[in-house]
Design a protein around this motif. Structure first.
Motif, PDB file in Angstrom:
ATOM      1  N   ARG A 188      35.713  32.648  35.968  1.00 12.31           N
ATOM      2  CA  ARG A 188      36.578  33.918  36.265  1.00 12.31           C
ATOM      3  C   ARG A 188      35.632  35.120  35.490  1.00 12.31           C
ATOM      4  O   ARG A 188      36.052  36.404  36.006  1.00 12.31           O
ATOM      5  CB  ARG A 188      37.842  33.766  35.819  1.00 12.31           C
ATOM      6  CG  ARG A 188      37.976  33.721  34.306  1.00 12.31           C
ATOM      7  CD  ARG A 188      39.355  33.209  34.023  1.00 12.31           C
ATOM      8  NE  ARG A 188      39.627  33.037  32.781  1.00 12.31           N
ATOM      9  CZ  ARG A 188      40.222  33.798  31.678  1.00 12.31           C
ATOM     10  NH1 ARG A 188      40.664  35.114  32.184  1.00 12.31           N
ATOM     11  NH2 ARG A 188      40.235  33.593  30.265  1.00 12.31           N
ATOM     12  N   GLU A 211      35.545  42.573  35.619  1.00  7.34           N
ATOM     13  CA  GLU A 211      36.776  42.368  35.017  1.00  7.34           C
ATOM     14  C   GLU A 211      37.026  40.941  35.462  1.00  7.34           C
ATOM     15  O   GLU A 211      36.288  40.316  36.394  1.00  7.34           O
ATOM     16  CB  GLU A 211      37.716  43.177  35.487  1.00  7.34           C
ATOM     17  CG  GLU A 211      38.174  43.149  36.902  1.00  7.34           C
ATOM     18  CD  GLU A 211      39.204  44.101  37.220  1.00  7.34           C
ATOM     19  OE1 GLU A 211      39.845  44.221  38.348  1.00  7.34           O
ATOM     20  OE2 GLU A 211      39.645  44.881  36.457  1.00  7.34           O
ATOM     21  N   VAL A 213      38.161  37.569  37.154  1.00  6.19           N
ATOM     22  CA  VAL A 213      38.520  37.479  38.533  1.00  6.19           C
ATOM     23  C   VAL A 213      39.758  36.509  38.401  1.00  6.19           C
ATOM     24  O   VAL A 213      39.749  35.493  37.784  1.00  6.19           O
ATOM     25  CB  VAL A 213      37.574  36.769  39.167  1.00  6.19           C
ATOM     26  CG1 VAL A 213      38.097  36.226  40.648  1.00  6.19           C
ATOM     27  CG2 VAL A 213      36.282  37.653  39.461  1.00  6.19           C
ATOM     28  N   ARG A 214      40.862  36.877  39.403  1.00  4.19           N
ATOM     29  CA  ARG A 214      42.027  35.993  39.283  1.00  4.19           C
ATOM     30  C   ARG A 214      42.158  35.008  40.518  1.00  4.19           C
ATOM     31  O   ARG A 214      42.724  34.127  40.322  1.00  4.19           O
ATOM     32  CB  ARG A 214      43.230  36.808  39.262  1.00  4.19           C
ATOM     33  CG  ARG A 214      43.442  37.836  38.293  1.00  4.19           C
ATOM     34  CD  ARG A 214      44.717  38.683  38.209  1.00  4.19           C
ATOM     35  NE  ARG A 214      44.646  39.469  36.933  1.00  4.19           N
ATOM     36  CZ  ARG A 214      45.761  40.306  36.746  1.00  4.19           C
ATOM     37  NH1 ARG A 214      46.798  40.355  38.048  1.00  4.19           N
ATOM     38  NH2 ARG A 214      46.011  41.114  35.624  1.00  4.19           N
ATOM     39  N   ASP A 215      41.420  35.593  41.540  1.00  5.75           N
ATOM     40  CA  ASP A 215      41.586  34.433  42.703  1.00  5.75           C
ATOM     41  C   ASP A 215      40.331  34.798  43.787  1.00  5.75           C
ATOM     42  O   ASP A 215      39.529  35.567  43.257  1.00  5.75           O
ATOM     43  CB  ASP A 215      42.907  34.995  43.534  1.00  5.75           C
ATOM     44  CG  ASP A 215      42.885  36.505  43.755  1.00  5.75           C
ATOM     45  OD1 ASP A 215      41.875  37.221  43.976  1.00  5.75           O
ATOM     46  OD2 ASP A 215      43.988  36.957  43.600  1.00  5.75           O
ATOM     47  N   GLN A 217      40.052  36.417  46.275  1.00  6.63           N
ATOM     48  CA  GLN A 217      39.801  38.193  46.874  1.00  6.63           C
ATOM     49  C   GLN A 217      39.125  38.856  45.698  1.00  6.63           C
ATOM     50  O   GLN A 217      38.297  39.489  46.195  1.00  6.63           O
ATOM     51  CB  GLN A 217      41.291  38.317  47.243  1.00  6.63           C
ATOM     52  CG  GLN A 217      41.837  37.904  48.462  1.00  6.63           C
ATOM     53  CD  GLN A 217      42.461  36.573  48.213  1.00  6.63           C
ATOM     54  OE1 GLN A 217      42.721  35.990  47.078  1.00  6.63           O
ATOM     55  NE2 GLN A 217      42.425  35.665  49.376  1.00  6.63           N
ATOM     56  N   GLY A 218      39.692  38.532  44.562  1.00  4.52           N
ATOM     57  CA  GLY A 218      39.011  39.406  43.537  1.00  4.52           C
ATOM     58  C   GLY A 218      37.637  38.774  43.207  1.00  4.52           C
ATOM     59  O   GLY A 218      36.630  39.748  43.185  1.00  4.52           O
ATOM     60  N   ARG A 221      35.130  40.475  45.926  1.00  3.04           N
ATOM     61  CA  ARG A 221      34.832  41.976  45.403  1.00  3.04           C
ATOM     62  C   ARG A 221      33.923  42.180  44.651  1.00  3.04           C
ATOM     63  O   ARG A 221      33.136  42.749  44.356  1.00  3.04           O
ATOM     64  CB  ARG A 221      36.313  42.704  45.065  1.00  3.04           C
ATOM     65  CG  ARG A 221      37.275  42.896  46.256  1.00  3.04           C
ATOM     66  CD  ARG A 221      38.508  43.811  45.661  1.00  3.04           C
ATOM     67  NE  ARG A 221      39.198  43.176  44.747  1.00  3.04           N
ATOM     68  CZ  ARG A 221      40.590  42.593  44.947  1.00  3.04           C
ATOM     69  NH1 ARG A 221      40.821  42.169  46.165  1.00  3.04           N
ATOM     70  NH2 ARG A 221      41.122  41.964  44.005  1.00  3.04           N
ATOM     71  N   SER A 222      34.078  41.120  43.498  1.00  3.41           N
ATOM     72  CA  SER A 222      33.092  41.130  42.293  1.00  3.41           C
ATOM     73  C   SER A 222      31.676  40.688  42.765  1.00  3.41           C
ATOM     74  O   SER A 222      30.712  41.400  42.416  1.00  3.41           O
ATOM     75  CB  SER A 222      33.545  40.321  41.396  1.00  3.41           C
ATOM     76  OG  SER A 222      34.639  40.721  40.714  1.00  3.41           O
TER      77      SER A 222
END
Length: 233
Positions: A188, A211, A213-215, A217-218, A221-222
């Protein structure tokens, strides 16, 4: 960076290989000592599922009270082809007992009451406090890491290779210039890759996400932000 407790908890609840070492099972085949499933309870006990007739179950059944010491050994191997594929090892020792009435017929759940925890991985080696292990949570990307790394290596080789532009002087030049970049580990907090030059020498590089990552989708983006930075460097 992920804490040592989180890294160990992730290994326990991942798909990496595991072996339960118990006194009296020295002659057993390796596959007989590998649990069919494993999980961690809310208070940090490790539950291991075995066939009812397996050597660990027989040993635990005949042990007196909680007098059976056991060690769960975990080995984490990179899911992509890289030099030195073992990414980490962990060892959890404690007392083993049967937990009847939990497993389906033909199986037995064993309970490992954690006493000592040790991890040696890409971040370094460290002794983990059992309370920290109990309160840690596995990385949210652990269930997807194997598939994601294999997808990056197979379908996005050029984009992964472009990350070498972010290495500055570490990218080298001439015969020491980075020739290959392979995704090695994902959590993460970021992506770790293994770089090789023309001479065959290798080193690891890590790229942190803006930042945690939680899932998925995140993560998308990262990763997009990371590859964009490499493309415009």
């Amino acid at each position: 960076m992920p804490s040592a407790a989180e890294r160990t908890r992730t290994l326990v609840q991942s798909t990496c290989s595991a072996t339960l070492v118990v006194p009296g099972t020295e002659g057993a085949r390796p596959d007989q000592l590998a649990p069919d499933a494993r999980t961690v309870s809310a208070d940090g006990e490790v539950f291991l599922l075995f066939p009812a007739g397996s050597p660990p179950v027989r040993a635990a059944t005949h042990a007196r009270a909680d007098e059976l010491p056991a060690v769960l050994e975990l080995t984490d191997v990179a899911p992509v082809a890289v030099p030195h594929r073992i990414r980490g090892r962990a060892r959890i020792s404690g007392r083993l007992t049967c937990a009847p009435g939990i497993a389906a017929p033909g199986h037995m759940m064993l309970r490992l009451e954690v006493g000592e925890v040790y991890v040696d991985d890409l971040w370094g080696d460290e002794v983990v406090d059992p309370d920290d292990f109990a309160h840690a949570r596995p990385d949210p990307l652990a269930a997807y890491e194997t598939e994601l790394l294999q997808h990056l290596a197979a379908a996005h080789d050029e984009q992964v290779r472009s990350l070498s532009t972010l290495l500055g002087h570490r990218a080298g030049d001439g015969p020491h210039a980075v020739r290959r970049v392979v995704p090695l580990a994902l959590d993460r907090f970021g992506l770790r890759v293994r770089c090789r030059d023309a001479a065959g020498a290798s080193f690891d590089a890590r790229f942190d996400f803006p930042e945690p990552v939680r899932d998925i989708q995140g993560l998308r983006r990262s990763m997009h932000t990371l590859f964009e930075a490499a493309a415009h460097d």
